[in-house]
Design a protein around this motif. Structure first.
Motif, PDB file in Angstrom:
ATOM      1  N   GLY A  82       0.760  -1.287   0.051  1.00 41.43           N
ATOM      2  CA  GLY A  82       0.008   0.010   0.099  1.00 41.43           C
ATOM      3  C   GLY A  82       0.749   1.392  -0.138  1.00 41.43           C
ATOM      4  O   GLY A  82       0.374   2.133  -0.360  1.00 41.43           O
ATOM      5  N   THR A  83       2.149   1.349   0.419  1.00 36.50           N
ATOM      6  CA  THR A  83       2.939   2.549   0.488  1.00 36.50           C
ATOM      7  C   THR A  83       3.202   3.174  -0.806  1.00 36.50           C
ATOM      8  O   THR A  83       2.797   4.462  -0.711  1.00 36.50           O
ATOM      9  N   ARG A 112       0.282 -10.854  -4.206  1.00 35.34           N
ATOM     10  CA  ARG A 112       1.825 -11.095  -4.342  1.00 35.34           C
ATOM     11  C   ARG A 112       1.748 -12.703  -5.088  1.00 35.34           C
ATOM     12  O   ARG A 112       0.834 -13.512  -4.467  1.00 35.34           O
ATOM     13  N   GLY A 119      -1.317 -18.438   6.408  1.00 25.81           N
ATOM     14  CA  GLY A 119      -0.826 -16.894   6.641  1.00 25.81           C
ATOM     15  C   GLY A 119      -0.145 -16.352   5.402  1.00 25.81           C
ATOM     16  O   GLY A 119       0.416 -15.243   5.457  1.00 25.81           O
ATOM     17  N   ARG A 120       0.116 -17.039   4.377  1.00 29.01           N
ATOM     18  CA  ARG A 120       0.583 -16.390   3.082  1.00 29.01           C
ATOM     19  C   ARG A 120      -0.374 -16.873   2.036  1.00 29.01           C
ATOM     20  O   ARG A 120      -0.581 -17.671   1.602  1.00 29.01           O
ATOM     21  N   TYR A 121      -0.761 -15.648   1.528  1.00 28.51           N
ATOM     22  CA  TYR A 121      -1.799 -15.804   0.350  1.00 28.51           C
ATOM     23  C   TYR A 121      -1.499 -14.975  -0.734  1.00 28.51           C
ATOM     24  O   TYR A 121      -0.391 -14.313  -0.700  1.00 28.51           O
ATOM     25  N   PHE A 124      -3.973 -10.910  -0.408  1.00 29.08           N
ATOM     26  CA  PHE A 124      -4.033 -10.770   1.140  1.00 29.08           C
ATOM     27  C   PHE A 124      -4.692  -9.212   1.206  1.00 29.08           C
ATOM     28  O   PHE A 124      -4.725  -8.548   0.459  1.00 29.08           O
ATOM     29  N   GLN A 126      -4.213  -5.643   3.585  1.00 29.15           N
ATOM     30  CA  GLN A 126      -3.407  -4.973   4.875  1.00 29.15           C
ATOM     31  C   GLN A 126      -4.111  -3.843   5.329  1.00 29.15           C
ATOM     32  O   GLN A 126      -4.907  -3.151   4.773  1.00 29.15           O
ATOM     33  N   GLU A 130       0.360   5.908   6.997  1.00 34.81           N
ATOM     34  CA  GLU A 130       1.697   6.448   6.260  1.00 34.81           C
ATOM     35  C   GLU A 130       1.495   8.086   6.871  1.00 34.81           C
ATOM     36  O   GLU A 130       0.682   8.527   6.617  1.00 34.81           O
ATOM     37  N   TYR A 262      13.112   1.882   2.625  1.00 34.44           N
ATOM     38  CA  TYR A 262      13.361   2.181   4.049  1.00 34.44           C
ATOM     39  C   TYR A 262      14.754   2.809   4.297  1.00 34.44           C
ATOM     40  O   TYR A 262      15.640   2.611   3.745  1.00 34.44           O
ATOM     41  N   GLY A 284       8.142   1.196   9.050  1.00 32.80           N
ATOM     42  CA  GLY A 284       9.507   2.003   9.207  1.00 32.80           C
ATOM     43  C   GLY A 284       9.458   3.315   8.482  1.00 32.80           C
ATOM     44  O   GLY A 284       8.382   3.521   8.029  1.00 32.80           O
ATOM     45  N   TYR A 286      10.938   5.997   5.574  1.00 34.66           N
ATOM     46  CA  TYR A 286      11.369   6.082   4.289  1.00 34.66           C
ATOM     47  C   TYR A 286      11.255   7.405   3.967  1.00 34.66           C
ATOM     48  O   TYR A 286      10.477   7.874   3.154  1.00 34.66           O
ATOM     49  N   PHE A 303       3.293   1.649   8.519  1.00 29.51           N
ATOM     50  CA  PHE A 303       3.587   0.329   8.816  1.00 29.51           C
ATOM     51  C   PHE A 303       2.405  -0.220   7.999  1.00 29.51           C
ATOM     52  O   PHE A 303       1.245   0.525   7.360  1.00 29.51           O
ATOM     53  N   GLY A 304       2.438  -1.691   7.759  1.00 25.57           N
ATOM     54  CA  GLY A 304       1.385  -2.309   7.048  1.00 25.57           C
ATOM     55  C   GLY A 304       1.248  -3.527   7.997  1.00 25.57           C
ATOM     56  O   GLY A 304       1.948  -4.393   8.452  1.00 25.57           O
TER      57      GLY A 304
HETATM   58  P1  HAM Z   1       5.245  -5.916   4.311  1.00 24.26           P
HETATM   59  O1  HAM Z   1       6.211  -6.266   5.442  1.00 24.26           O
HETATM   60  O2  HAM Z   1       5.638  -6.519   2.836  1.00 24.26           O
HETATM   61  O3  HAM Z   1       5.328  -4.282   4.219  1.00 24.26           O
HETATM   62  O4  HAM Z   1       3.971  -6.400   4.781  1.00 24.26           O
HETATM   63  C1  HAM Z   1       3.267  -5.916   5.615  1.00 24.26           C
HETATM   64  C2  HAM Z   1       2.611  -7.007   6.364  1.00 24.26           C
HETATM   65  O5  HAM Z   1       1.534  -7.700   5.197  1.00 24.26           O
HETATM   66  C3  HAM Z   1       3.214  -8.376   6.772  1.00 24.26           C
HETATM   67  O6  HAM Z   1       3.792  -8.323   7.903  1.00 24.26           O
HETATM   68  C4  HAM Z   1       2.489  -9.320   6.721  1.00 24.26           C
HETATM   69  O7  HAM Z   1       1.538  -9.391   7.723  1.00 24.26           O
HETATM   70  C5  HAM Z   1       1.332  -8.988   5.400  1.00 24.26           C
HETATM   71  N1  HAM Z   1       1.469  -9.853   4.303  1.00 24.26           N
HETATM   72  C6  HAM Z   1       2.628  -9.853   3.644  1.00 24.26           C
HETATM   73  N2  HAM Z   1       2.704 -10.473   2.476  1.00 24.26           N
HETATM   74  C7  HAM Z   1       1.598 -11.445   2.590  1.00 24.26           C
HETATM   75  C8  HAM Z   1       1.119 -12.527   2.018  1.00 24.26           C
HETATM   76  N3  HAM Z   1       1.448 -13.063   1.004  1.00 24.26           N
HETATM   77  N4  HAM Z   1      -0.176 -13.127   2.693  1.00 24.26           N
HETATM   78  C9  HAM Z   1      -0.494 -12.510   3.929  1.00 24.26           C
HETATM   79  N5  HAM Z   1      -0.129 -11.384   4.474  1.00 24.26           N
HETATM   80  C10 HAM Z   1       0.978 -10.960   3.993  1.00 24.26           C
HETATM   81  C11 HAM Z   1       4.582  -3.576   3.541  1.00 24.26           C
HETATM   82  O8  HAM Z   1       3.956  -3.917   2.616  1.00 24.26           O
HETATM   83  C12 HAM Z   1       4.956  -2.068   3.479  1.00 24.26           C
HETATM   84  N6  HAM Z   1       4.062  -1.338   2.618  1.00 24.26           N
HETATM   85  C13 HAM Z   1       4.618  -1.452   5.192  1.00 24.26           C
HETATM   86  C14 HAM Z   1       4.780  -0.388   5.423  1.00 24.26           C
HETATM   87  C15 HAM Z   1       3.888   0.876   5.343  1.00 24.26           C
HETATM   88  N7  HAM Z   1       5.997   0.239   5.338  1.00 24.26           N
HETATM   89  C16 HAM Z   1       5.830   1.599   5.559  1.00 24.26           C
HETATM   90  N8  HAM Z   1       4.574   1.859   5.419  1.00 24.26           N
END
Ligand code: HAM
Length: 423
Positions: A82-83, A112, A119-121, A124, A126, A130, A262, A284, A286, A303-304
């Protein structure tokens, strides 16, 4: 094929939607407490936004994006996070002209192409926030504290907060050099992807999942030892701020995050309930992303949170039992002759704000009452010859079995007195 959702995607049935709605409301409430406002961005963006924003050599961009050409030959990508889209919207709508910091939150699907497992799809969702425009370490603190309060409101107070600093452009160059020198000596043991990354982006080797690479990484130089004075001071202020606002954390030099944007503070919130996919929240600071995407220099942090992972934790801990909602009224008719009378009452009740239902399956009166007890519903209004003639409906309280006669004209007043008083 026709009767199965695509691999890595899931349907949310009504029971689950009720859980999601509850969590979404808690998230919205928490964001509002901290002064964050909602933003919604498109499901797809120009591919270049993610290539530039997330980084060409990240797993997401190299392997996981759903990218296709639209009918005009443009390269389009379903958002993997989403960032970058929110950063793009910040620039496009010149939100930097608003009083800073601009604080936004979102609830969004992400896509993705990963190997699905618990827990991985592939699709998914979020929750994200920001904050744009402030270089203050107290923004980093606020972002982490918001996530922690959100989890606490859901009953999760034992999650671990791991923080680290990965420095700025300047100090990261020194670290990259040290890392490269270290890894070069071990290059015979690195996987093929990491060998390529050794030249292009050695930092990305730090999040390789290959067991051989993981082994090598145990003794790798730590980025905290290479921070410049400014980054070291910033990190110390973040630690101090977290302590001041009562957030428990641990410094974990292994947190580097899988996205290139980041700078300085990075963090992950981890739950033991999740097994291999233990990170429920990642984020974090950025400070260069907005500028790299064509906007003015704008420090930022966010964060996400993975909603599916959050639901898994809440279910494992028994913290998310949402009782199914009872309807107010079921209108049962003796036979088809009274349907019109019943229908008029049904729509009158619905318009005045009572949830009401009627049979559309041609059931007998007995079967209608059985169905009503299953929906479930508080009162049955029974309509037959006597009721139509006298203008008085038979009302049955389905919890107690008690019956009453109520004037049809006063049905709403009756319900208001009973239901709104919580009887
Ligand atoms: P990310 O760590 O890639 O960060 O994703 C954030 C959260 O999304 C992960 O901690 C996890 O809980 C969930 N997630 C990621 N991939 C999957 C998946 N394939 N299936 C289910 N859950 C998943 C970001 O996306 C950054 N945009 C976060 C951010 C916002 N940093 C700064 N601002």
């Amino acid at each position: 094929m026709l009767t199965k959702a695509p691999r890595g995607t899931r349907d949310l049935l009504p029971e689950e939607c009720a859980k999601w709605l509850y969590i979404e409301n808690v998230f919205r409430e928490t964001c509002t407490l901290f002064g964050y406002q909602e933003i919604r961005t498109p499901t797809f963006e120009h591919t270049e936004l993610f290539q530039r924003g997330i980084g060409e050599t990240t797993d997401i961009v190299e392997k996981e994006m759903y990218t296709f050409e639209d009918k005009s030959g443009r390269s389009i990508t379903l958002k993997p996070e989403g960032t970058a889209p929110v950063a793009r919207a910040y620039i496009e709508h010149k939100l930097y002209n608003n009083p800073l910091p601009v604080k936004l939150f979102y609830i969004t699907p992400c896509f993705r192409y990963e190997r699905p497992q618990a827990g991985r799809y592939r699709e998914f969702h979020q929750f994200g926030i920001e904050a744009f425009g402030s270089p203050s370490p107290l923004i980093d603190v606020e972002v982490i504290a918001l996530a922690v309060l959100f989890f606490e409101k859901l009953g999760l107070s034992q999650l671990e907060v791991h923080i680290n600093s990965i420095g700025c452009k300047a100090c990261r160059e020194d670290y990259k050099k040290a890392l490269k020198d270290f890894l070069f000596k071990k290059k015979d043991f690195l996987c093929d992807t990491c060998l390529l990354r050794l030249e292009r982006n050695p930092l990305r080797i730090l999040d390789c999942k290959n067991p051989n690479c993981q082994k090598i990484l145990e003794d790798v130089p730590k980025i905290v030892d290479y921070l410049c004075d400014d980054c070291r001071r910033h990190f110390a202020e973040v630690e101090k701020g977290l302590t001041t606002v009562g957030v428990k954390y641990q410094v974990n030099p292994g947190i580097v995050r899988g996205l290139d944007y980041y700078t300085k503070t990075v963090f992950e919130i981890i739950s033991e309930e999740l097994g291999a996919q233990s990170t429920v929240c990642g984020g974090g600071r950025y400070d260069n992303l907005i500028e790299e995407c064509g906007g003015p220099h704008t420090p930022a942090a966010g964060f996400g949170i993975g909603i599916e992972r959050l639901v898994l934790i809440l279910e494992a801990k028994g913290l998310i039992e949402i009782p199914s909602k009872e309807m107010d009224v079921f209108i049962a008719v003796m036979d088809e002759n009274y349907r019109e009378y019943g229908l008029q009452l049904l729509y009158r009740l619905r318009k005045t704000g009572f949830s009401a239902e009627m049979d559309n399956m041609g059931r007998s009166l007995k079967a209608q009452m059985k169905y009503a007890s299953k929906i479930p519903v508080k009162y049955a209004f029974i309509i037959g010859e006597d009721e139509v003639k006298s203008g008085k409906i038979t009302v049955k309280d389905l919890a107690t079995g008690e019956q009453d006669k109520v004037s049809c004209d006063e049905a709403e007043i009756y319900l208001k007195n009973k239901i709104r008083k919580g009887c």
